[in-house]
Design a protein around this motif. Structure first.
Motif, PDB file in Angstrom:
ATOM      1  N   PHE A 121       0.824  -1.215   0.000  1.00 45.41           N
ATOM      2  CA  PHE A 121       0.000   0.000   0.000  1.00 45.41           C
ATOM      3  C   PHE A 121       0.854   1.258   0.000  1.00 45.41           C
ATOM      4  N   THR A 158      -0.329   7.595   1.563  1.00 48.02           N
ATOM      5  CA  THR A 158      -1.043   8.845   1.287  1.00 48.02           C
ATOM      6  C   THR A 158      -2.047   8.725   0.141  1.00 48.02           C
ATOM      7  N   SER A 159      -1.737   7.924  -0.866  1.00 46.25           N
ATOM      8  CA  SER A 159      -2.680   7.797  -1.986  1.00 46.25           C
ATOM      9  C   SER A 159      -3.753   6.758  -1.704  1.00 46.25           C
ATOM     10  N   LYS A 160      -3.535   5.941  -0.683  1.00 44.44           N
ATOM     11  CA  LYS A 160      -4.472   4.878  -0.293  1.00 44.44           C
ATOM     12  C   LYS A 160      -4.562   3.761  -1.331  1.00 44.44           C
TER      13      LYS A 160
END
Length: 90
Positions: free
Chosen positions: A25, A28-30
């Motif tokens: 993962f 921050t961008s998920k």
């Protein structure tokens, strides 16, 4: 012909085992990519130093009975990871 491309983790991606499943993962961008245990092992070996061929040889040395599968699985897995943006070629 040996594959000298060198895979590395894309910036800021991490891997974590959650409920027995590997998840790669970006905090921050998920963005999330689920990985099998063998794919997670391949991802861990993408250190920006080892070539694709070296990763194959390392895994085949540990699991000689699975060499043929490893020779197919590693390049395919890395292409999937590259398409998903979690691995890039150095």
């Amino acid at each position: 012909m040996p594959d000298a491309r060198i895979p590395r983790h894309a910036a800021n991606f991490k891997m974590q085992i959650m409920d027995g499943e590997a998840v790669i993962f970006h905090p921050t961008s998920k963005k999330v990519v689920h990985a099998s245990s063998s794919a997670a092992l391949i991802w861990e070996l993408c250190d920006g130093q080892r070539s694709l061929e070296q990763i194959v040889e390392l895994l085949a040395g540990e699991y000689p009975e699975a060499r043929a599968e490893i020779e197919l699985d590693v390049p395919q897995t890395l292409e999937i990871f590259a398409s998903a943006g979690v691995v890039e070629w150095a």
